[in-house]
Design a protein around this motif. Sequence first.
Motif, mmCIF file in Angstrom:
data_model
loop_
_atom_site.group_PDB
_atom_site.id
_atom_site.type_symbol
_atom_site.label_atom_id
_atom_site.label_comp_id
_atom_site.label_asym_id
_atom_site.label_seq_id
_atom_site.Cartn_x
_atom_site.Cartn_y
_atom_site.Cartn_z
ATOM 1 N N SER A 1 7.522 -6.557 -19.768
ATOM 2 C CA SER A 1 6.735 -7.186 -18.712
ATOM 3 C C SER A 1 6.362 -6.146 -17.649
ATOM 4 O O SER A 1 7.003 -5.091 -17.538
ATOM 5 N N LYS A 2 5.336 -6.452 -16.863
ATOM 6 C CA LYS A 2 4.925 -5.534 -15.792
ATOM 7 C C LYS A 2 6.059 -5.311 -14.800
ATOM 8 O O LYS A 2 6.237 -4.203 -14.280
ATOM 9 N N LYS A 3 6.825 -6.363 -14.556
ATOM 10 C CA LYS A 3 7.940 -6.234 -13.617
ATOM 11 C C LYS A 3 9.000 -5.285 -14.166
ATOM 12 O O LYS A 3 9.532 -4.438 -13.441
ATOM 13 N N GLU A 4 9.306 -5.413 -15.457
ATOM 14 C CA GLU A 4 10.297 -4.526 -16.076
ATOM 15 C C GLU A 4 9.821 -3.079 -16.067
ATOM 16 O O GLU A 4 10.593 -2.166 -15.757
ATOM 17 N N ILE A 5 8.550 -2.872 -16.389
ATOM 18 C CA ILE A 5 7.991 -1.514 -16.383
ATOM 19 C C ILE A 5 8.064 -0.920 -14.977
ATOM 20 O O ILE A 5 8.439 0.247 -14.797
ATOM 21 N N GLY A 6 7.734 -1.732 -13.973
ATOM 22 C CA GLY A 6 7.782 -1.258 -12.590
ATOM 23 C C GLY A 6 9.182 -0.854 -12.165
ATOM 24 O O GLY A 6 9.382 0.163 -11.495
ATOM 25 N N ILE A 7 10.172 -1.651 -12.565
ATOM 26 C CA ILE A 7 11.563 -1.350 -12.215
ATOM 27 C C ILE A 7 12.026 -0.065 -12.894
ATOM 28 O O ILE A 7 12.625 0.816 -12.262
ATOM 29 N N LEU A 8 11.746 0.061 -14.190
ATOM 30 C CA LEU A 8 12.165 1.256 -14.923
ATOM 31 C C LEU A 8 11.435 2.504 -14.410
ATOM 32 O O LEU A 8 12.019 3.594 -14.349
ATOM 33 N N TYR A 9 10.185 2.346 -14.056
ATOM 34 C CA TYR A 9 9.435 3.455 -13.466
ATOM 35 C C TYR A 9 10.145 3.938 -12.196
ATOM 36 O O TYR A 9 10.327 5.140 -11.982
ATOM 37 N N LYS A 10 10.552 2.989 -11.376
ATOM 38 C CA LYS A 10 11.230 3.339 -10.120
ATOM 39 C C LYS A 10 12.572 4.006 -10.396
ATOM 40 O O LYS A 10 12.944 4.980 -9.720
ATOM 41 N N TYR A 11 13.311 3.511 -11.384
ATOM 42 C CA TYR A 11 14.597 4.131 -11.728
ATOM 43 C C TYR A 11 14.432 5.620 -12.014
ATOM 44 O O TYR A 11 15.185 6.456 -11.500
ATOM 45 N N VAL A 12 13.470 5.928 -12.877
ATOM 46 C CA VAL A 12 13.299 7.314 -13.317
ATOM 47 C C VAL A 12 12.696 8.170 -12.199
ATOM 48 O O VAL A 12 13.139 9.293 -11.948
#
Length: 511
Positions: free
Chosen positions: A331-342
């Motif tokens: 999901s876009k939300k999951e991608i956004g969270i993982l992007y922020k993690y990295v």
Amino acid sequence: MDRVINTIARQAKEEGVLCYLVGGTIRDILLNRDLLIRDLDFVVQGNLEIFVENLMKELEGKLIPMDKEKRLFRIRLEEGLILDFTQMEGEIEQDLEKRDLTISAMAYPLDAPWPLEREYIIDPFGGQEDIEKRRVRHIREEAFEEDPVRLIRAPRFMCQLRFNMAEETITAIRKYAHLLPTVAGERITQELFLILREDKTYHFLTFMDKKLDILNKIFPEIEEMKDIGECKYHVVDSWTHSIYTVKVAESVIYAQGFFEDHIREFYEAHARETIAGDHRRMELLKLGALFHDIGKPSAKKVDATGRTRFRGHEITGAELVKEYGEKLKWSKKEIGILYKYVAHHMTPLVLYKKNDVSGKALYQFFKEGGKETLDLLLIALADIVSTRKLLDPHEEMGMFKVHVEYIANNYITRYRPIENITSIISGREVMEEINLPESTFVGEVLEDIKKAMFYGHIPQHKEGALKYLRENFKNSDKVAEEEPEFEKEEIEAEKCEVDLQKWEKKSEQEK
């Protein structure tokens, strides 16, 4: 479940059809996992469509035609059970032979006694023996070619059940591993997240990589990570370090007493948060730990002194994670969270090296990290511990733990209550209080209120915010041109900060 099974058995007898309970339900009953059973699979010999329509009325469920052409129907019951019915072609043994694993290729005739009695189980491929030996074993290797998602489904069962895998199954999976990229992204994601949901994920990720050779078929950059990463700070390659980071993160996540109780309890609730579908923050945290250095191959540079550097790897890595997410239909939300993690996983370490836990530095970190602040702290902790422990297994990591714990405590107690400032005072209320026309400046005023609350200048409630507005924005005609000066306030706030050494001393005394 017993009521449902008995109803189906009675209906089948009345209509003169043969009905079998098949697959995972039998396996889970034999493993005493009855409470986990939510999906039941049946095969029917007879008029399937009429049977399920009558059964739907009897059970007061909702009938969902999944695939009329393939003769697949689903009944969803109010209590949460899902019943799937398919048309049986030929004998039951022929139907079971189409399945992938022996432990899922058993059937139980519903004209036999219920609750289930072992002597009536139809088990042509030795599923019961494999359950007793705690072994995942395939029926025929062509099953992996027919549906390559089974290549990851097999280790998923291994992970969930804590089983071993038969050598012949390992060989078969390696043979067909090249087919995994042909599987739809959402199907791979479904299996991957089930693995991530279990503890000791790092062990099974290692198995999928080294023994099965399938993880690099999903994430190709893994192979490049194995060839780089050793430098001044790392004694192993980037991939080995990343797997170890997952291990450390899991050891913290599942540990009792690692953090102070109020921080631990907050982390536990935070990690259980549902992000999208049935995916929880816990699974994303593990992915973040796994991929925090995924950008190192593309960022590798050797300077004039011959030293290898990976500057900017967090940005290139974040872009790669975004590509993975889009390919695997996260999901876009999951991608956004993982992007922020990295992208931000280095920030806690930078603050540590600078010895900067000032209010200004923390506020900026919290603002960038948002709801992922605690996740970033955990990933950073796992990252530094996995790095240092490989350099020196006896090194004491207490100082960095205190650093992380101090920042986490500030986030939980000082920032999180005001993170959503509009829950305290809305933009409309700001406009009405100081006669401000609708504009982007409303957001800036809200941000000023948030800062004032964080630094402790005003109480964290609406009355404090309104009073602050009246005192700082007296001339409403010039409000769009005036902003409170915070530099002086920030300097004053620094004097009130509890420094890291005092926090460490306090923590040690409380222990």
